[in-house]
Design an enzyme around this catalytic site. Structure first.
Site, PDB file in Angstrom:
ATOM      1  N   ALA A  63       0.859  -1.184   0.000  1.00  0.00           N
ATOM      2  CA  ALA A  63       0.000   0.000   0.000  1.00  0.00           C
ATOM      3  C   ALA A  63       0.895   1.234   0.000  1.00  0.00           C
ATOM      4  O   ALA A  63       2.074   1.158   0.345  1.00  0.00           O
ATOM      5  CB  ALA A  63      -0.869  -0.005   1.245  1.00  0.00           C
ATOM      6  N   GLY A 109       0.503  -5.245   0.695  1.00  0.00           N
ATOM      7  CA  GLY A 109      -0.613  -5.282  -0.262  1.00  0.00           C
ATOM      8  C   GLY A 109      -0.207  -5.887  -1.591  1.00  0.00           C
ATOM      9  O   GLY A 109      -1.035  -6.472  -2.299  1.00  0.00           O
ATOM     10  N   GLU A 112      -0.625  -9.442  -1.160  1.00  0.00           N
ATOM     11  CA  GLU A 112      -2.066  -9.721  -1.035  1.00  0.00           C
ATOM     12  C   GLU A 112      -2.743  -9.725  -2.412  1.00  0.00           C
ATOM     13  O   GLU A 112      -3.585 -10.569  -2.685  1.00  0.00           O
ATOM     14  CB  GLU A 112      -2.698  -8.709  -0.076  1.00  0.00           C
ATOM     15  N   GLU A 132       3.986  -5.552   7.345  1.00  0.00           N
ATOM     16  CA  GLU A 132       3.121  -4.535   7.943  1.00  0.00           C
ATOM     17  C   GLU A 132       3.424  -4.281   9.425  1.00  0.00           C
ATOM     18  O   GLU A 132       3.360  -3.140   9.890  1.00  0.00           O
ATOM     19  CB  GLU A 132       1.643  -4.944   7.790  1.00  0.00           C
TER      20      GLU A 132
HETATM   21  N1  T1G Z   1       4.596   3.433   0.029  1.00  0.00           N
HETATM   22  C1  T1G Z   1       5.057   4.664  -0.287  1.00  0.00           C
HETATM   23  N2  T1G Z   1       6.364   4.944  -0.598  1.00  0.00           N
HETATM   24  C2  T1G Z   1       7.199   3.907  -0.602  1.00  0.00           C
HETATM   25  C3  T1G Z   1       6.793   2.581  -0.271  1.00  0.00           C
HETATM   26  C4  T1G Z   1       5.415   2.362   0.040  1.00  0.00           C
HETATM   27  N3  T1G Z   1       4.945   1.154   0.332  1.00  0.00           N
HETATM   28  N4  T1G Z   1       7.872   1.778  -0.342  1.00  0.00           N
HETATM   29  C5  T1G Z   1       8.905   2.570  -0.712  1.00  0.00           C
HETATM   30  N5  T1G Z   1       8.514   3.842  -0.861  1.00  0.00           N
HETATM   31  C6  T1G Z   1       9.346   4.983  -1.278  1.00  0.00           C
HETATM   32  C7  T1G Z   1      10.440   5.331  -0.266  1.00  0.00           C
HETATM   33  O1  T1G Z   1       9.966   6.214   0.704  1.00  0.00           O
HETATM   34  C8  T1G Z   1      11.487   5.980  -1.172  1.00  0.00           C
HETATM   35  O2  T1G Z   1      11.073   7.291  -1.425  1.00  0.00           O
HETATM   36  C9  T1G Z   1      11.358   5.176  -2.465  1.00  0.00           C
HETATM   37  O3  T1G Z   1      10.056   4.590  -2.436  1.00  0.00           O
HETATM   38  C10 T1G Z   1      12.376   4.075  -2.593  1.00  0.00           C
HETATM   39  O4  T1G Z   1      12.329   3.295  -1.409  1.00  0.00           O
HETATM   40  C11 T1G Z   1      -2.708  -3.236   2.493  1.00  0.00           C
HETATM   41  C12 T1G Z   1      -1.448  -2.067   4.679  1.00  0.00           C
HETATM   42  C13 T1G Z   1      10.342  -1.893  -1.388  1.00  0.00           C
HETATM   43  C14 T1G Z   1      12.159  -3.003  -0.170  1.00  0.00           C
HETATM   44  O5  T1G Z   1       6.314  -2.068   4.127  1.00  0.00           O
HETATM   45  O6  T1G Z   1      10.546  -1.994   2.310  1.00  0.00           O
HETATM   46  O7  T1G Z   1       0.795  -2.917   2.174  1.00  0.00           O
HETATM   47  O8  T1G Z   1      12.921   8.495  -0.311  1.00  0.00           O
HETATM   48  O9  T1G Z   1      14.656   3.814  -0.609  1.00  0.00           O
HETATM   49  O10 T1G Z   1      15.957   0.397  -0.657  1.00  0.00           O
HETATM   50  O11 T1G Z   1      -1.977  -4.923   3.869  1.00  0.00           O
HETATM   51  O12 T1G Z   1      11.141   0.528   0.068  1.00  0.00           O
HETATM   52  O13 T1G Z   1      13.005   8.099  -2.761  1.00  0.00           O
HETATM   53  O14 T1G Z   1      11.318   9.677  -1.790  1.00  0.00           O
HETATM   54  O15 T1G Z   1      13.277   2.021   0.512  1.00  0.00           O
HETATM   55  O16 T1G Z   1      15.141  -0.209  -2.974  1.00  0.00           O
HETATM   56  C15 T1G Z   1       3.848  -2.733   3.152  1.00  0.00           C
HETATM   57  C16 T1G Z   1       8.054  -0.736   2.269  1.00  0.00           C
HETATM   58  C17 T1G Z   1       3.060  -1.474   3.168  1.00  0.00           C
HETATM   59  C18 T1G Z   1       7.405  -2.043   2.023  1.00  0.00           C
HETATM   60  C19 T1G Z   1      12.614  -1.017  -1.653  1.00  0.00           C
HETATM   61  N6  T1G Z   1       5.052  -2.552   2.376  1.00  0.00           N
HETATM   62  N7  T1G Z   1       9.152  -0.493   1.353  1.00  0.00           N
HETATM   63  O17 T1G Z   1      13.746  -0.685  -0.947  1.00  0.00           O
HETATM   64  O18 T1G Z   1      14.137   1.695  -1.831  1.00  0.00           O
HETATM   65  S1  T1G Z   1       1.625  -1.647   4.193  1.00  0.00           S
HETATM   66  C20 T1G Z   1       6.206  -2.215   2.943  1.00  0.00           C
HETATM   67  C21 T1G Z   1      10.329  -1.146   1.482  1.00  0.00           C
HETATM   68  C22 T1G Z   1       0.543  -2.599   3.270  1.00  0.00           C
HETATM   69  C23 T1G Z   1      -1.535  -3.891   3.108  1.00  0.00           C
HETATM   70  C24 T1G Z   1      -0.692  -3.040   3.970  1.00  0.00           C
HETATM   71  C25 T1G Z   1      11.423  -0.740   0.541  1.00  0.00           C
HETATM   72  C26 T1G Z   1      11.587  -1.682  -0.662  1.00  0.00           C
HETATM   73  P1  T1G Z   1      12.127   8.438  -1.569  1.00  0.00           P
HETATM   74  P2  T1G Z   1      13.665   2.729  -0.721  1.00  0.00           P
HETATM   75  P3  T1G Z   1      14.858   0.284  -1.637  1.00  0.00           P
END
Ligand code: T1G
Length: 713
Positions: A63, A109, A112, A132
């Site tokens: 998400a 997500g 999912e 999450e």
């Molecule tokens: N949402 C918004 N921005 C995101 C994002 C996300 N999920 N993931 C990364 N970014 C942005 C981050 O802030 C950065 O921005 C850029 O992308 C590159 O990220 C419904 C509720 C995927 C392993 O927890 O673990 O789904 O600083 O530097 O090292 O059930 O990003 O360049 O402006 O980290 O290559 C669950 C979170 C969400 C994954 C990539 N997902 N992301 O790592 O790049 S909750 C997560 C990561 C959800 C559902 C629920 C990592 C990555 P900027 P980065 P990276």
């Protein structure tokens, strides 16, 4: 508005491509785009099946985390969740087989959506997960329901409570992924989809029951998980919430379980725990962005390295480079020291191999990248040198003088000093622009934090290269200014000052440590000193005294130095603040410490008293935040988020509390200031309110408000 989801047909298979850089997050418009594309494929006579795939370097990383901060109420969260659950059902109910093709990451997500598809294929290096809980929430789009049906209760509980990413191979073995595609992922996914279409097969994860049928086993799994989380969650709530949601689905069925998930998710997403963890998520990424450092700053490419000093820190640092595939020279002054260092490195790798973290072949490969030496031969060909010799100023200065002579003009010269003046080391090298601090935390091959200490003359290239390198070494690099102890150790001095003085005033060592571990610290201040070594702190105090300084203003308890003089260095000598049975790390309270505290109190004319747990927590956390305010005011740290990231990764500060600065904001700065003033009146002038704290409290602002305002400019 660019199109976020593309629809094409190839070989009678509809290709649905999510295109929302950088990580294909499920930002508004993406789920709806997928929904519309699946409906289109279902109705498209030219398509017998469909493939869902991500554009760019990854599948859907979850998400859009930025959206969570905009959820105004529980009701709105529940309404939004019902919409996404219905959308995923429509995908699952598509009469034509839908295959999800995963490369890069399928997280939260993203996984999912993948599980709502009928089949999943993955590239060999893909990674999947439900992270999450690391954001203080639970899977909110059916993950707690579909995952156990695919891989069983135990694995689902593990992934949803720990949040780790697992490799495609394991996902295949667990039944989450159906096939690994070597080579062209899209072509492989299309072929897979066509074979399902030919067989007229679709498979709905929500209807799979075999993996959750054994209720007794499931109940035992839930009990065991809750028991383990009591220790490992360190006070965080979300992991328990994830178990509750999975349990609801296993015991009461998919629909009731989904309803429970939606309710539980709503509670989590509006919690302070989630706000703290999401703030830290973005603070960690913000830490890599340096105001005033132009985006086009040249960045050196580090392809070879050298480390001077093969002690505990030097050995760990060399392992980081080897683990990143970078060949590294490891220099020591004599063969015996070099052999000791290499033996420790080999032992560390053997322990990891024994835990199945790497194969023997991988161990041989990384070991072959570490090249021991007793001379500076080859130093003229490396891109960076990290000095990690004994924490002695004259020794370090002589090493930097050597490095200035034996290395290339563009070679980065980094010091792992934890306290000493980077500018003076820079002077010694004759190349101050190339000199910078790379302060690793012990054990250096494990701890993720790297304080990047800019000197007065450190060039933009040296800084930018260091921050990029931190990521390559799988570290979190945070840029800090040059002062005694930089950020981490400078603030820690106040944390320890209060712990030592509270002991003298009547609190017990186990009591203080118990208060801090109950707060969520992995270990209390006394247990931590016993791990790090009481001798390390003693030598720093001796060095400071030789310069007429102390680590923190105010009275310095003599007890740690008395322990040092008694040779009680902590775990490594079997006794420190605690006693340790041989071969055990279990701390045993020692009445001797009470005697020493009484003696110290007597010398300071203090009447010992009963000290409450609340006072212990308050004094330690208020001292930390007050000094944090000075660190910010002096621009030693750029943002409060940098301090919180440093404490989360450097000392295991409980992430669900946000960090020392976020915690202070949660208390309210007027309250924190009032406490400082109260302690000043009762305990002495060393409790000096930080000017920034006074200004912000007066303005009714928090540390983060001020930072946000400053960034906004
Ligand atoms: N949402 C918004 N921005 C995101 C994002 C996300 N999920 N993931 C990364 N970014 C942005 C981050 O802030 C950065 O921005 C850029 O992308 C590159 O990220 C419904 C509720 C995927 C392993 O927890 O673990 O789904 O600083 O530097 O090292 O059930 O990003 O360049 O402006 O980290 O290559 C669950 C979170 C969400 C994954 C990539 N997902 N992301 O790592 O790049 S909750 C997560 C990561 C959800 C559902 C629920 C990592 C990555 P900027 P980065 P990276």
């Amino acid at each position: 508005m660019p199109e976020l989801v593309h629809y094409t047909v190839h070989d009678d298979v509809a290709i649905i491509t999510v295109d929302n850089p950088p990580v294909n997050a499920l930002s508004p418009g993406v789920p709806e785009g997928i929904d519309a594309a699946v409906a289109r494929a279902a109705a498209d006579p030219a398509a017998r099946a469909a493939v869902l795939i991500g554009a760019g370097h990854t599948f859907i990383a979850g998400a859009d985390i930025k959206v969570f901060g905009t959820i105004p109420s529980r009701e709105v969260s529940i309404e939004r969740s019902h919409r996404i659950h219905a959308l995923l059902r429509r995908i699952e109910d598509c009469p034509k087989p839908i295959v999800c093709a995963i490369h890069g990451t399928a997280l939260g997500g993203g996984l999912e959506f993948a599980m709502a598809c009928h089949y999943r294929v993955a590239a060999p290096d893909a990674r999947i997960g439900q992270p999450e809980v690391l954001l203080g929430i639970i899977p909110g789009a059916g993950g707690t329901q579909r995952l156990p049906r695919l891989c069983g209760v135990a694995t689902a509980v593990e992934l949803c409570t720990q949040g780790q990413h697992i490799a495609a191979q394991r996902a295949l073995a667990e039944g989450i992924v159906d096939e690994i595609i070597e080579g062209d992922l899209l072509a492989g996914a299309i072929a897979f989809a066509r074979s399902r279409a030919a067989a007229g097969e679709t498979r709905k994860s929500r209807e799979l029951g075999a993996n959750i049928a054994d209720r007794a086993l499931a109940a035992a799994t839930f009990d065991a998980a809750r028991l383990a989380l009591r220790k490992s969650a360190r006070g965080a709530h979300a992991p328990f919430a994830a178990v509750d949601a999975i349990e609801a689905g296993v015991l009461r069925g998919f629909d009731a379980g989904s309803a429970a998930e939606i309710e539980i998710f709503a509670d989590c997403v509006l919690s302070e725990e989630s706000r703290n963890l999401i703030r830290l998520f973005f603070a960690e990424r913000e830490a890599a962005k340096i105001p005033g450092l132009p985006k086009d700053t040249p960045v050196g490419d580090i392809r070879s390295a050298a480390v001077v000093g093969a002690g505990t820190m030097g050995g760990g640092i060399a392992m980081n480079y080897a683990n990143a595939g970078i060949p590294v020279l490891l220099k020591e002054a004599d063969q015996a020291a070099l052999d000791r260092g290499l033996a420790t490195i080999r032992k560390n790798y053997e322990i990891s191999a024994a835990k199945g973290k790497l194969t023997l072949e991988q161990m041989q490969r990384v070991l072959s990248l570490i090249r021991p030496t007793l001379t500076y031969d080859g130093f003229d060909r490396v891109d960076i040198v990290v000095e990690a010799v004994f924490e002695n100023f004259d020794l370090k200065k002589s090493v930097f003088a050597d490095l200035g002579r034996v290395t290339r003009p563009d070679c980065i010269l980094a010091s792992n000093t934890s306290t000493l003046d980077i500018d003076q080391l820079a002077q010694s090298s004759g190349r101050p622009a190339n000199v910078i601090g790379h302060h690793f935390f012990s054990p250096a091959n494990v701890m993720k934090l790297m304080e990047v200490v800019r000197g007065r003359a450190s060039s933009p290239r040296t800084i930018a290269t260091s921050l990029k390198l931190a990521k390559k070494l799988n570290k979190v690099g945070v840029l800090v200014g040059n002062c005694f102890g930089f950020v981490a150790n400078r603030m820690l001095a106040y944390y320890l000052r209060e712990a030592h003085l509270l002991l003298e005033e009547g609190a017990g060592v186990p009591q203080i440590d118990q208060v801090m571990t109950a707060f969520g610290m992995p270990v209390g201040p006394f247990g931590m000193q016993d791990i790090a070594g009481i001798d390390v702190g003693a030598r720093i105090r001796q060095y400071l005294r030789s310069t007429g300084k102390t680590r923190a203003e105010g009275p310095e308890s003599p007890v740690p130095d008395w322990l040092y003089e008694m040779g009680r260095y902590g775990q490594k000598t079997g006794a420190g603040w605690y006693r340790y049975e041989s071969g055990s790390r279990a701390p045993i309270p020692d009445p001797l410490i009470e005697e020493l505290a009484e003696r110290a109190a007597g010398e300071r004319g203090i009447i010992r008293r009963t000290v409450s747990d609340d006072e212990i927590l308050s004094r330690i956390m208020v001292a930390l935040a007050n000094e944090g305010a000075n660190v910010l005011d002096e621009r030693i740290a750029i943002r409060p988020g940098d301090i919180d990231v440093i404490y989360a990764y450097g000392f295991g500060y409980p992430r669900h509390r946000g960090g020392p600065m976020a915690y202070a904001d949660s208390l309210g700065l007027p309250h924190v200031l009032a406490k400082v003033k109260k302690y000043r009146a009762r305990l002495g002038d060393h409790w000096q309110p930080a000017p920034l704290l006074e200004r912000l409290a007066a303005a009714g602002k928090g540390f983060y408000d001020a930072a946000t305002a400053a960034t906004a400019g």
